[in-house]
Each structure stands twice: as C-alpha cells, then as structure tokens.
Design an enzyme around this catalytic site. Structure first.
Site, PDB file in Angstrom:
ATOM      1  N   SER A 128       0.821  -1.208   0.000  1.00 63.28           N
ATOM      2  CA  SER A 128       0.000   0.000   0.000  1.00 63.28           C
ATOM      3  C   SER A 128       0.851   1.252   0.000  1.00 63.28           C
ATOM      4  O   SER A 128       1.950   1.274   0.539  1.00 63.28           O
ATOM      5  CB  SER A 128      -0.907   0.033   1.229  1.00 63.28           C
ATOM      6  OG  SER A 128      -1.652   1.236   1.212  1.00 63.28           O
ATOM      7  N   LYS A 182      -4.376  -6.874   3.318  1.00 61.15           N
ATOM      8  CA  LYS A 182      -4.392  -5.728   2.400  1.00 61.15           C
ATOM      9  C   LYS A 182      -5.826  -5.415   1.955  1.00 61.15           C
ATOM     10  O   LYS A 182      -6.222  -4.255   1.842  1.00 61.15           O
ATOM     11  CB  LYS A 182      -3.505  -5.999   1.173  1.00 61.15           C
ATOM     12  CG  LYS A 182      -3.573  -4.903   0.100  1.00 61.15           C
ATOM     13  CD  LYS A 182      -3.148  -3.567   0.650  1.00 61.15           C
ATOM     14  CE  LYS A 182      -3.070  -2.383  -0.281  1.00 61.15           C
ATOM     15  NZ  LYS A 182      -3.798  -2.245  -1.452  1.00 61.15           N
ATOM     16  N   HIS A 185      -7.412  -3.620   4.734  1.00 64.11           N
ATOM     17  CA  HIS A 185      -6.837  -2.265   4.709  1.00 64.11           C
ATOM     18  C   HIS A 185      -7.628  -1.387   3.732  1.00 64.11           C
ATOM     19  O   HIS A 185      -8.024  -0.264   4.046  1.00 64.11           O
ATOM     20  CB  HIS A 185      -5.360  -2.323   4.300  1.00 64.11           C
ATOM     21  CG  HIS A 185      -4.773  -0.992   3.881  1.00 64.11           C
ATOM     22  ND1 HIS A 185      -5.027  -0.424   2.633  1.00 64.11           N
ATOM     23  CD2 HIS A 185      -3.989  -0.116   4.529  1.00 64.11           C
ATOM     24  CE1 HIS A 185      -4.414   0.745   2.552  1.00 64.11           C
ATOM     25  NE2 HIS A 185      -3.768   0.964   3.688  1.00 64.11           N
ATOM     26  N   ASN A 186      -7.871  -1.913   2.544  1.00 67.29           N
ATOM     27  CA  ASN A 186      -8.594  -1.122   1.551  1.00 67.29           C
ATOM     28  C   ASN A 186     -10.040  -0.884   1.963  1.00 67.29           C
ATOM     29  O   ASN A 186     -10.589   0.187   1.715  1.00 67.29           O
ATOM     30  CB  ASN A 186      -8.528  -1.803   0.185  1.00 67.29           C
ATOM     31  CG  ASN A 186      -7.201  -1.562  -0.506  1.00 67.29           C
ATOM     32  OD1 ASN A 186      -6.197  -1.323   0.157  1.00 67.29           O
ATOM     33  ND2 ASN A 186      -7.181  -1.631  -1.812  1.00 67.29           N
ATOM     34  N   GLU A 189      -9.918   1.824   4.287  1.00 63.36           N
ATOM     35  CA  GLU A 189      -9.651   3.030   3.483  1.00 63.36           C
ATOM     36  C   GLU A 189     -10.969   3.591   2.922  1.00 63.36           C
ATOM     37  O   GLU A 189     -11.219   4.805   2.984  1.00 63.36           O
ATOM     38  CB  GLU A 189      -8.683   2.632   2.364  1.00 63.36           C
ATOM     39  CG  GLU A 189      -8.424   3.650   1.282  1.00 63.36           C
ATOM     40  CD  GLU A 189      -7.546   3.054   0.163  1.00 63.36           C
ATOM     41  OE1 GLU A 189      -6.476   2.486   0.463  1.00 63.36           O
ATOM     42  OE2 GLU A 189      -7.943   3.136  -1.014  1.00 63.36           O
TER      43      GLU A 189
HETATM   44  C1  6PG Z   1      -3.209   1.419  -1.601  1.00 64.92           C
HETATM   45  C2  6PG Z   1      -4.537   1.597  -2.305  1.00 64.92           C
HETATM   46  C3  6PG Z   1      -4.548   1.037  -3.682  1.00 64.92           C
HETATM   47  C4  6PG Z   1      -5.801   1.208  -4.527  1.00 64.92           C
HETATM   48  C5  6PG Z   1      -6.759   2.271  -4.086  1.00 64.92           C
HETATM   49  C6  6PG Z   1      -7.846   2.575  -5.096  1.00 64.92           C
HETATM   50  O1  6PG Z   1      -3.259   0.832  -0.536  1.00 64.92           O
HETATM   51  O2  6PG Z   1      -2.184   1.878  -2.084  1.00 64.92           O
HETATM   52  O3  6PG Z   1      -5.505   0.929  -1.576  1.00 64.92           O
HETATM   53  O4  6PG Z   1      -4.301  -0.345  -3.534  1.00 64.92           O
HETATM   54  O5  6PG Z   1      -5.362   1.547  -5.795  1.00 64.92           O
HETATM   55  O6  6PG Z   1      -7.344   1.871  -2.921  1.00 64.92           O
HETATM   56  O7  6PG Z   1      -8.874   1.651  -4.954  1.00 64.92           O
HETATM   57  P1  6PG Z   1     -10.335   1.919  -5.517  1.00 64.92           P
HETATM   58  O8  6PG Z   1     -10.178   2.179  -6.986  1.00 64.92           O
HETATM   59  O9  6PG Z   1     -11.088   0.664  -5.261  1.00 64.92           O
HETATM   60  O10 6PG Z   1     -10.848   3.109  -4.800  1.00 64.92           O
END
Ligand code: 6PG
Length: 476
Positions: A128, A182, A185-186, A189
């Site tokens: 990430s 991960k 994590h997302n 996010e």
């Molecule tokens: C990271 C991000 C990456 C991802 C974004 C966009 O940890 O660096 O999570 O992996 O590109 O989260 O994701 P979406 O297009 O689903 O918003």
C-alpha cells in the site's frame, strides 16, 4: 554479478518498486512483456542503482541468485496466472515468487497451493501507498511461508516505510494472509474516506462553508487526534482550484465514485465470516449509490427533502461536534476491520498478530494515521482484546464523543444530508453497548413461523413454543 531479486511487470507500481529496490542497494533484474518499458526504465533511472535488464522470464531466472526471488507486478486475475505458469517453467524448488498486486486472497491461496506442489514458495504481498509509496517506502503485508520470509523479509523491510526506525513490513501469516490483510486495509480506506466525505458534506451544507474554508478546517484537524494522510490530502483537494477556471476543483469533479473491487471483496468476505463491518459496507454502498446517475436524476425530481431549514446556533461548536463524531466513527470502522482480520485469521488458521498489523500501517500506506499507534498499544497491552472499542483509551474516546456524534447524526437527518457512515457506526456502538437487543423478538418470530427454536436467559437448551396449539414450551 547475479541479481538479488527480479521484478517482472514494469507498469508504474512495478517500475517504482524496482527503483526503490535498486536505490536501497539491491541488484535488480527487470523484465516486462513489452521490452520498451524495460528499456525506458534503464534509460531514465538506470543510474539510481544496479539494474540487470532481461528480455524473457527464462533470462530473468538465469541472472538471479539462488534461491531466486521474483516479484510479479502484473494485473490481478488472468494476467497473473499466465505469468505464474510461465515462471513455474523456469524456476526450481526453493525459489520464491511474490505477487505484489491487489490479488484476491482466495486466488492467492489457490496459487500458493499449486506452486507448493512444485516446491516453489508463493508469497502474496499486499503493498500500500500508491505510486509514491512504491518508490519511497510503502507499507508491505507479506503472506507465505516463514522460510520464504527469511530470504524475502529483509529485502522487503529495507524498502518499506519506517516509523520510529521500525519498518512497516512484517510477516503477516501463511498463504493468503497478506492479501487478506491488504483487502481489509482497503475496506478501512473506503470507510475512512466516506466518513471524511460525510464531514465535508455536512459542514458545507449545514454551515455553508466554502471549500477553501473547509480546507483550513481539515488542516487544523490534522494537528490533532485525526492526523492522517487522508485528512491531509482532503485539505489539499479542497484547497485546489479548477485549472480550467476559478472555481474549486471539487465542484467540477463528477460526483460518481468508482471502485476497483477491494472494498467490495472486503464486504463479501465479511458476510461469509459473519463480521459486521457496517462502516465499510456503507462506504461501498455509498459509492454504488453515487454511480447510479439515472436513478438519482429521477429521484431528484420526485423525492421531497426537509421542509424546515436547520439552524445552528454556534457554528464553531458544530465544527467541533463533527470532528468528534468523525473520530468516534473512525474508531468504530477500524475496530470492525480489526475484528474482521481476527475472524479471518481464526477461520484460516493464520495466527495474525493484530498489534503488528497496526504497527505496519502507521506509515507508508493510505490509511496511515497517528491513531494507529494507539491501536498498536491497545493490542500490545492485550493481544486478546475482544474489540478495540473496549480498550480503555478507545472506550473513553468514543464515550466522550458520543454526545457530539448523536447531535451530528440528528442534524444530518433533519437537514437531509446522507451520513450512512456516521449513522451505521453509531448504530454499531449502540448495538454493542446495549443491555438487551431486540434480537429476542427476532428469535421469537423465527420460532413462530419456522419452528427455528430459541434459547432462554434462565435455562440451558433450545426450545420451541407450540404457537398454533396450546402454547406450551418443549425442549427442541
Ligand atoms: C493502496 C490503495 C490502492 C488502490 C486504491 C484505489 O493501498 O495503495 O488501496 O491499492 O489503488 O485503494 O482503490 P479503488 O479504486 O477501489 O478506490
């Protein structure tokens, strides 16, 4: 010299990772399906370290030290399987293949077991931090065997972000554990971004603040408990003007959020695990709703909004309320994510150390935030903590924020501002702390229509009531 590590797939992430490795003193063999990308990397960045350009996977394998370590940075799905098949032909038992993309952990488990049969260690690694992180220090979440980590770990730790000297990289657990973490994590996010977006919407709609004023507010918030990368970039986006005119950029960006899938996966898997990640789920659904343009256009015409305007006596107090609500909701969203990691870890026998996950998320990744250090402390003090919400620090933080939280959700409802993240996380908080839940009524109904039985608070066993007969109870 033989190369320490190979990278195949030199799109932005792969390229930046290769540069990061080279800058940290590793000899990096590089390969890309179309040679032009390899040539461009060498031409533009060849002087940053020692690269060994190769033009086939066979050649890549030939220039690597043993056990060979190859990082695959190609598109998730079929392209990854294709490269893995080809790699399996040119590698030998004991070699290590790393998938650094956003693969689904179920795919990673399948690939791990296929390659294990050939004696090859397959390591799914969550990375990430976006492009910038890949180049200057990402947060790295590797799965796979402990043996593979012995070779791979030190290399990954050398390129990871560091917080207080500690690398944001740890061996998460076997097979798909790294990609699972991960994925969550997302999901977190998504929830974090949704909560920030709701805060922005409320302050803008209810208080009439301009994006420039809001940028200042978020900048201020970034000095306190909420300090994080996402708050920092929120201020930056809000302060930015449309390059084509003088209006705020945020006002000309189409309000339909896209998603590549990791948030959706988190919710799909959470449903299977019985993990109530409502903050993440609402964030995914809010993005879906935003993308239903035709429905929104039709509804705008017909569905009434509040008839009375909401008046706020003291705007500064309301700004403080929203800040406290955001923190409380954020604690819930993270607590739900950590609970889900625990549930996944139990089901798949991964033995994931939640404190270590908080530790490696403190830097490099998209959700890096000051309060992850608090989460680390909470799990270090008590590894079997039943929920982050009952750690003394977090329990106090959410309890102290609850009055603000309730005011904010009420104002939002009265003003017709959708706050699915705030309300779902507040409902979770109230659900958790409730003495008696109406689940008792649900159990009663289930028994009535389907003889699904219920348990009692005052006796062991399961029971069924003869609803259509004499209403006597028998043990089921
Ligand atoms: C990271 C991000 C990456 C991802 C974004 C966009 O940890 O660096 O999570 O992996 O590109 O989260 O994701 P979406 O297009 O689903 O918003």
């Amino acid at each position: 010299p033989l190369a320490d590590i190979g990278v195949t797939g030199l799109a932005t992430m792969g390229r930046n990772l290769a540069r990061n490795l080279a800058r940290n003193g590793h000899v990096v063999a590089v390969h890309n399906r179309t040679q032009a990308r390899t040539d461009a990397l060498i031409a533009e960045h060849g002087s940053e370290g020692t690269f060994v350009p190769t033009s086939s996977l066979r050649e890549l394998a030939a220039v690597l030290k043993r056990p060979r370590t190859v990082i695959v940075m190609v598109q998730a799905g079929a392209p990854t399987d294709e490269v893995l098949d080809q790699l399996a032909e040119v590698l030998e038992p004991g070699d290590i293949v790393v998938d650094g993309g956003n693969a689904h952990f179920i795919d990673t488990r399948r690939r791990e077991s296929t390659l294990r049969e050939r004696g090859i260690h397959f390591v799914g690694v969550g990375i990430s931090g976006g492009e910038e992180g890949a180049l200057n220090g990402p947060s790295i979440m590797p799965g796979g065997t402990p043996e593979a980590y012995q070779t791979l770990g030190p290399i990954l730790e050398s390129i990871a972000a560091k917080v207080d000297g500690t690398p944001c990289c740890t061996h998460v657990g076997p097979d798909g554990a790294g990609h699972f973490v991960k994925m969550v994590h997302n999901g977190i996010e998504y929830a974090d971004m949704q909560l920030i977006a709701e805060s922005y919407d409320l302050l803008r709609t209810v208080l009439g603040k301009t994006p420039a004023e809001l940028a200042e507010i978020f900048r201020g918030w970034n000095e306190g408990d909420l300090e994080s990368f996402l708050i920092e970039i929120t201020a930056e986006v809000l302060a930015t003007k449309d390059p084509r005119g003088d209006q705020p950029l945020v006002d000309v960006i189409l309000d339909q959020a896209e998603q590549k899938g990791t948030g959706r996966w988190t919710v799909q898997i959470a449903l299977d695990l019985g993990s109530p990640v409502s903050g993440i789920a609402e964030a995914v659904f809010a993005r879906s709703l935003s993308a239903h343009a035709a429905q929104r256009a039709a509804a705008r015409e017909l569905l009434a909004g509040p008839t009375e305007a909401v008046s706020i006596d003291d705007p500064d107090t309301f700004v403080g309320d929203v800040r406290r609500a955001l923190y409380a909701s954020k604690v819930v969203a993270y607590a739900q994510g950590f609970d889900m990691i625990r549930a996944g870890s139990q089901l798949y026998d991964w033995n994931i150390d939640l404190g270590k996950i908080a530790t490696i998320w403190r830097g490099g990744c998209i959700i890096r935030a000051r309060f992850l250090d608090r989460i680390r402390e909470a799990y270090e003090k008590r590894p079997d903590l039943p929920s982050l919400m009952v750690d003394p620090y977090f329990a106090k933080a959410v309890s102290e924020g609850q009055a603000s939280w309730r005011r904010v959700v009420s104002v939002a409802a009265a003003a017709g501002v959708p706050v699915p993240g705030f309300s779902a996380t507040l409902a979770f908080y109230d659900g958790l702390r409730r003495d008696r839940l109406p689940a008792a009524l649900i159990q009663g109904m289930r028994d009535l229509f389907g003889a699904h039985t219920y348990r009692r608070i005052d006796a062991d066993g399961t029971f069924h009531l003869d609803w259509s007969g004499d209403r006597s109870e028998r043990e089921a």
